[in-house]
Design a protein around this motif. Structure first.
Motif, PDB file in Angstrom:
ATOM      1  N   SER A 156       0.818  -1.209   0.000  1.00 13.37           N
ATOM      2  CA  SER A 156       0.000   0.000   0.000  1.00 13.37           C
ATOM      3  C   SER A 156       0.853   1.261   0.000  1.00 13.37           C
ATOM      4  N   LYS A 157       0.207   2.358  -0.393  1.00 11.96           N
ATOM      5  CA  LYS A 157       0.902   3.652  -0.356  1.00 11.96           C
ATOM      6  C   LYS A 157       1.270   4.023   1.082  1.00 11.96           C
ATOM      7  N   LYS A 158       0.394   3.681   2.037  1.00 15.14           N
ATOM      8  CA  LYS A 158       0.676   3.973   3.443  1.00 15.14           C
ATOM      9  C   LYS A 158       1.953   3.269   3.881  1.00 15.14           C
ATOM     10  N   ASP A 193       4.985   4.890   2.175  1.00 12.34           N
ATOM     11  CA  ASP A 193       5.326   6.166   2.815  1.00 12.34           C
ATOM     12  C   ASP A 193       6.004   5.949   4.163  1.00 12.34           C
ATOM     13  N   LYS A 194       5.522   4.960   4.925  1.00  8.00           N
ATOM     14  CA  LYS A 194       6.117   4.664   6.228  1.00  8.00           C
ATOM     15  C   LYS A 194       7.562   4.197   6.070  1.00  8.00           C
TER      16      LYS A 194
END
Length: 238
Positions: free
Chosen positions: A45-47, A50-51
């Motif tokens: 996922s994008k989340k 990003d993390k």
């Protein structure tokens, strides 16, 4: 190293010698989410991307597409880590604040325009903001920051040194004219920024822009001229 985002995620985790639950705890995500992403049962996922970038500097381009280096942390901008503290009031000529041990003094900017053209009325003496200069620079220049201010330049007659819209630093203690310097002066109700030279009976007003001719202010007109201070520096946008 694998040709899928999940495989690359697994390779990155292995490079840190972390269990899935350990990586998940560090990133603030679920261990099951890490497991599903690595196995290809769910998309990375994008989340999560990003993390990984935020915490470890993992390149999103590498993780999702296999392009470039795994880590780009050294290329990222670092946040400010400066230490701001009060000045040392025991020191002479101290500033208003210390940043990483360096003294800074704030110079007020007034809502005033000085003409470097055909003339501009003084608008007000309201302080609209402040600009910080190092106390050491002000000391080297012989400028008392408490007796200085920034005003806006209007017009092009002092170009290229003082451009239209630039900020001129006026030092109010230097109000005695020395020929050849630039001064902020009032003539009746108009504030000018020009180079002044002393001549018999008054002043020669000189523009740095050669398209503007010098002119004299002499006799009773010279009595109406009041020098506010000498221009010591300017801040110009380019």
């Amino acid at each position: 190293m694998g040709d899928s985002p999940g495989a690359r995620l697994r390779a990155f985790r292995a490079s840190l010698d972390l269990e899935q639950r350990e990586l998940a705890a560090t990133l603030g995500v679920s261990a099951s989410g890490i497991s599903m992403a690595e196995s290809g049962k769910s998309n990375v996922s994008k989340k999560l991307t990003d993390k990984l970038f935020s915490v470890y500097g993992v390149s999103p381009n590498w993780l999702m597409h296999g392009v470039g280096e795994m880590l780009i942390a050294k290329q990222r901008f670092q946040g400010r880590t400066s230490v701001v503290s009060p000045p040392d009031y025991n020191q002479p000529a101290h500033g208003d604040v210390q940043i990483d041990g360096v003294d800074f003094q704030r110079i007020k900017r007034f809502e005033v325009s000085g003409s470097a053209g055909k003339g501009a009325l003084v608008e007000s003496e309201k302080v609209i903001d402040q600009v910080a200069f190092t106390s050491s620079w002000l000391l080297r220049m012989g400028i008392n920051g408490d007796l200085a201010a920034l005003i806006e330049v209007r017009g092009d007659s002092m170009a290229p040194g003082l451009l239209d819209g630039s900020l001129a630093l006026v030092h109010f203690t230097e109000h005695e004219v020395e020929s050849g310097h630039v001064y902020a002066f009032l003539l009746d109700s108009e504030l000018f920024i020009k180079r002044l030279a002393l001549i018999e009976g008054g002043y020669l007003v000189i523009s740095d822009n050669p398209s503007h001719q010098p002119y004299k202010i002499v006799g009773t007109d010279a009595d109406r001229l009041f020098v506010h201070g000498r221009i010591r520096a300017s801040i110009t946008s380019i």
